[in-house]
Design a protein around this motif. Structure first.
Motif, PDB file in Angstrom:
ATOM      1  N   GLU A  30      10.385  -6.508 -12.025  1.00 30.08           N
ATOM      2  CA  GLU A  30       9.053  -5.621 -12.383  1.00 30.08           C
ATOM      3  C   GLU A  30       9.189  -5.122 -13.466  1.00 30.08           C
ATOM      4  O   GLU A  30      10.221  -4.329 -13.863  1.00 30.08           O
ATOM      5  CB  GLU A  30       8.782  -4.773 -11.018  1.00 30.08           C
ATOM      6  CG  GLU A  30       7.806  -3.768 -11.225  1.00 30.08           C
ATOM      7  CD  GLU A  30       6.486  -4.246 -11.234  1.00 30.08           C
ATOM      8  OE1 GLU A  30       6.193  -5.192 -10.597  1.00 30.08           O
ATOM      9  OE2 GLU A  30       6.084  -3.809 -12.140  1.00 30.08           O
ATOM     10  N   SER A  40      -1.789  -2.553  -6.739  1.00 35.52           N
ATOM     11  CA  SER A  40      -1.418  -2.141  -5.319  1.00 35.52           C
ATOM     12  C   SER A  40      -1.361  -0.470  -5.394  1.00 35.52           C
ATOM     13  O   SER A  40      -1.021  -0.031  -4.187  1.00 35.52           O
ATOM     14  CB  SER A  40      -0.105  -2.612  -5.095  1.00 35.52           C
ATOM     15  OG  SER A  40      -0.200  -3.960  -4.890  1.00 35.52           O
ATOM     16  N   GLY A 380      -7.171 -11.109  -4.391  1.00 34.64           N
ATOM     17  CA  GLY A 380      -8.251 -10.621  -4.679  1.00 34.64           C
ATOM     18  C   GLY A 380      -8.437  -9.386  -4.074  1.00 34.64           C
ATOM     19  O   GLY A 380      -7.758  -8.237  -4.421  1.00 34.64           O
TER      20      GLY A 380
HETATM   21  C1  LIG Z   1     -10.757  -0.821  -6.606  1.00 33.96           C
HETATM   22  C2  LIG Z   1      -9.947  -1.593  -5.598  1.00 33.96           C
HETATM   23  C3  LIG Z   1      -9.882  -1.658  -4.339  1.00 33.96           C
HETATM   24  C4  LIG Z   1      -9.236  -2.272  -3.578  1.00 33.96           C
HETATM   25  N1  LIG Z   1      -9.372  -2.093  -1.944  1.00 33.96           N
HETATM   26  C5  LIG Z   1      -8.518  -2.643  -1.151  1.00 33.96           C
HETATM   27  C6  LIG Z   1      -8.741  -2.507   0.190  1.00 33.96           C
HETATM   28  O1  LIG Z   1      -9.303  -1.509   0.748  1.00 33.96           O
HETATM   29  N2  LIG Z   1      -7.806  -3.455   0.926  1.00 33.96           N
HETATM   30  C7  LIG Z   1      -7.255  -4.577   0.424  1.00 33.96           C
HETATM   31  O2  LIG Z   1      -6.447  -5.196   1.202  1.00 33.96           O
HETATM   32  N3  LIG Z   1      -7.305  -4.684  -0.654  1.00 33.96           N
HETATM   33  C8  LIG Z   1      -7.791  -3.999  -1.694  1.00 33.96           C
HETATM   34  N4  LIG Z   1      -7.926  -4.229  -2.795  1.00 33.96           N
HETATM   35  C9  LIG Z   1      -7.108  -5.509  -3.525  1.00 33.96           C
HETATM   36  C10 LIG Z   1      -5.598  -4.958  -3.558  1.00 33.96           C
HETATM   37  O3  LIG Z   1      -5.278  -3.970  -3.952  1.00 33.96           O
HETATM   38  C11 LIG Z   1      -4.934  -6.137  -4.405  1.00 33.96           C
HETATM   39  O4  LIG Z   1      -5.401  -7.486  -3.873  1.00 33.96           O
HETATM   40  C12 LIG Z   1      -3.342  -6.135  -4.127  1.00 33.96           C
HETATM   41  O5  LIG Z   1      -3.122  -4.988  -4.658  1.00 33.96           O
HETATM   42  C13 LIG Z   1      -2.754  -7.381  -5.211  1.00 33.96           C
HETATM   43  O6  LIG Z   1      -1.390  -7.029  -5.013  1.00 33.96           O
HETATM   44  P1  LIG Z   1      -0.444  -7.896  -5.793  1.00 33.96           P
HETATM   45  O7  LIG Z   1       0.994  -7.711  -5.476  1.00 33.96           O
HETATM   46  O8  LIG Z   1      -0.746  -9.400  -5.652  1.00 33.96           O
HETATM   47  O9  LIG Z   1      -0.641  -7.518  -7.451  1.00 33.96           O
HETATM   48  P2  LIG Z   1      -0.074  -6.268  -8.174  1.00 33.96           P
HETATM   49  O10 LIG Z   1      -0.025  -4.913  -7.276  1.00 33.96           O
HETATM   50  O11 LIG Z   1      -0.890  -6.142  -9.519  1.00 33.96           O
HETATM   51  O12 LIG Z   1       1.168  -6.659  -8.344  1.00 33.96           O
HETATM   52  C14 LIG Z   1       1.661  -7.361  -9.383  1.00 33.96           C
HETATM   53  C15 LIG Z   1       2.924  -6.843  -9.990  1.00 33.96           C
HETATM   54  O13 LIG Z   1       3.443  -7.828 -11.241  1.00 33.96           O
HETATM   55  C16 LIG Z   1       4.051  -6.956 -12.131  1.00 33.96           C
HETATM   56  N5  LIG Z   1       3.790  -7.795 -13.675  1.00 33.96           N
HETATM   57  C17 LIG Z   1       2.841  -8.302 -13.840  1.00 33.96           C
HETATM   58  N6  LIG Z   1       3.084  -9.020 -14.906  1.00 33.96           N
HETATM   59  C18 LIG Z   1       4.633  -8.904 -15.161  1.00 33.96           C
HETATM   60  C19 LIG Z   1       5.466  -9.318 -16.049  1.00 33.96           C
HETATM   61  N7  LIG Z   1       4.984  -9.985 -17.220  1.00 33.96           N
HETATM   62  N8  LIG Z   1       6.705  -8.650 -16.070  1.00 33.96           N
HETATM   63  C20 LIG Z   1       7.103  -7.923 -14.970  1.00 33.96           C
HETATM   64  N9  LIG Z   1       6.534  -7.667 -13.904  1.00 33.96           N
HETATM   65  C21 LIG Z   1       4.962  -8.104 -14.094  1.00 33.96           C
HETATM   66  C22 LIG Z   1       2.923  -5.690 -12.055  1.00 33.96           C
HETATM   67  O14 LIG Z   1       3.612  -4.585 -12.674  1.00 33.96           O
HETATM   68  C23 LIG Z   1       2.585  -5.429 -10.535  1.00 33.96           C
HETATM   69  O15 LIG Z   1       3.530  -4.515 -10.158  1.00 33.96           O
HETATM   70  C24 LIG Z   1      -8.344  -3.350  -3.853  1.00 33.96           C
HETATM   71  C25 LIG Z   1      -8.465  -3.742  -5.393  1.00 33.96           C
HETATM   72  C26 LIG Z   1      -9.119  -2.788  -6.155  1.00 33.96           C
HETATM   73  C27 LIG Z   1      -8.877  -2.952  -7.726  1.00 33.96           C
END
Ligand SMILES: Cc1cc2nc3c(=O)[nH]c(=O)nc-3n(C[C@H](O)[C@H](O)[C@H](O)COP(=O)(O)OP(=O)(O)OC[C@H]3O[C@@H](n4cnc5c(N)ncnc54)[C@H](O)[C@@H]3O)c2cc1C
Length: 413
Positions: A30, A40, A380
């Motif tokens: 990370e 997140s 998403g």
């Molecule tokens: C305004 C908003 C409101 C939302 N509300 C809701 C809700 O009410 N309920 C719900 O279910 N979902 C909701 N969502 C959606 C939800 O937040 C996301 O779908 C979820 O957080 C995605 O999680 P993730 O782990 O895939 O991505 P992320 O949380 O973005 O995690 C990806 C990780 O990869 C790391 N990373 C990326 N590239 C690199 C790299 N090159 N090297 C090292 N690390 C890297 C990043 O730092 C990050 O920590 C909402 C989203 C938004 C924008």
């Protein structure tokens, strides 16, 4: 087996947990100094199975057209030169038929329900604290006409067994008395009593701590530069601090999953920017007791302990996460109209982040062209809701077990 998880958002951390449950050795990479610092970090916190609708549907076309004409819309569609944007947009438009919307919604709803059960199991097993609330979510409508449209839109979920109650404004204020002073502003609501809420960042960090306690290795402050592959196998992850090698790799980099250098496979994941603000609650406030969505302004709100979170807006801004106070005017006015004394509105904390969207609205799981690389990405606007379920499915696939849910509609297409 040694599994290397790329990314410590809610998806990466829950995956790490499920892999540990199955007895694997786990390393998580990370770029930030702790889990959940990107999408997140400050989402709306809804575990909204009762709202698991595909964004791509025939009505989306009208909304898109409106957004091109007016800049104050919660959906902000903009043209970009980026080929990935055009590919994604055309694929999204292809999903905007009634039949595709139904298909995608059914798959999404089934996954969300499964995931909620996985979340509940995890919370029961660990006792993890995350400002969780299990009192449902109110989907509010300002006019009788929009309420009727909402009931029609959600019928597909009701037909699939989703518990929901259509309520008038009096009943809505019984469910959440915080709405009483402004009840004239709403015509009614759809109440999904089984929906939940909680802070996905707190949850991810607590869970990351538990994972570390069970032996998972977290390589924080480590930026992934790319992967190397030979034939159908990924051989290493290249980072700013050297190479990381495993037997199996899980890609959960959120919106950046489709930009991973060295991956000879195109992932249809594109960022859609959202805005979020967090406000302190003190003893003088009248905060909501049930999370909600103002369906006419598309603003979501939730109480998370001593904070109020409100989010909205879907903007095509590429990978730009910058924000100005004026970007939040829409959210603030919508929430203040409904909940004028919910929090201290003079002390907002602003945030913007990127939803990792697929055109279908369902995540990408399973393998693509690499035998030892599993995708768990593209969650998403519902990644918090879907994380625990997709983590369990990913661990099952890695362990060569049949997942409890069929994978149709959830693999690379
Ligand atoms: C305004 C908003 C409101 C939302 N509300 C809701 C809700 O009410 N309920 C719900 O279910 N979902 C909701 N969502 C959606 C939800 O937040 C996301 O779908 C979820 O957080 C995605 O999680 P993730 O782990 O895939 O991505 P992320 O949380 O973005 O995690 C990806 C990780 O990869 C790391 N990373 C990326 N590239 C690199 C790299 N090159 N090297 C090292 N690390 C890297 C990043 O730092 C990050 O920590 C909402 C989203 C938004 C924008």
């Amino acid at each position: 087996m040694h599994v290397v998880v790329l990314g410590a958002g809610v998806v990466g951390v829950t995956t790490a947990w499920q892999l540990l449950e199955d007895g694997h050795e786990v390393t998580v990479i990370e770029r930030h100094s702790e889990a959940a610092r990107e999408t997140s970090f400050a989402n709306a916190g809804h575990v909204a199975v009762g709202h698991a609708l595909a964004w791509a549907n025939p009505r989306a076309l009208r909304t898109l057209a409106k957004s091109l004409l007016r800049s104050d819309q919660p959906l902000r569609f903009r043209f970009h030169a980026d080929p990935a944007y055009w590919r994604w947009s055309l694929a999204f438009l292809r999903q905007c038929t009634e039949a595709r919307a139904r298909h995608n919604t059914r798959i999404k709803h089934r996954l969300c329900g499964y995931s909620q059960q996985a979340l509940q199991r995890l919370v029961a097993d660990t006792g993890i604290q995350y400002d969780g609330s299990q009192v449902g979510i109110l989907y509010l409508y300002r006019t009788q006409e929009s309420l009727e449209r909402g009931v029609a839109n959600l019928r597909i979920l009701a037909d699939a067994g989703q518990q929901m109650e259509v309520v008038d404004r009096e009943r809505a204020t019984q469910i959440d008395p915080a709405l009483a002073p402004t009840k004239e502003r709403i015509a009614g609501a759809i109440y999904c009593a089984t929906d939940e809420s909680g802070d996905s960042a707190k949850f991810s960090r607590e869970l990351a701590g538990r994972c570390a306690g069970r032996g998972a290795r977290f390589l924080f402050d480590t930026t992934i530069e790319g992967v190397d592959a030979v034939g159908d196998r990924v051989t290493r992850v290249r980072t700013g601090h050297g190479d990381v090698l495993g037997d199996v790799y899980v890609l959960s980099l959120g919106s950046y999953s489709s930009r991973l250098e060295g991956l000879d496979e195109r992932l249809p994941v594109y960022p859609i920017k959202g805005y979020s603000l967090t406000l302190p609650i003190d003893g003088a406030n009248n905060p909501p007791t049930v999370g909600g969505i103002d369906e006419d302004t598309l603003c979501a709100y939730v109480r998370l302990g001593d904070r109020l979170r409100a989010t909205s807006i879907a903007e095509f801004a590429g990978y730009d996460t910058s924000h100005r106070p004026s970007d939040f005017a829409h959210i603030l006015s919508s929430i203040r109209e409904l909940l004028p004394n919910a929090a201290d509105y003079s002390r907002p904390q602003y945030w913007a982040c990127l939803r990792p969207m697929t055109p279908e609205g369902t995540p990408i799981l399973g393998r693509g062209r690499y035998h030892n690389l599993f995708y768990n990405t593209g969650h998403g606007h519902m990644g918090w809701t879907m994380a625990c379920g997709t983590a369990r499915i990913t661990a099952d696939l890695i362990g060569n077990r049949e997942p409890e849910l069929p994978l149709d509609g959830l693999t690379l297409r």
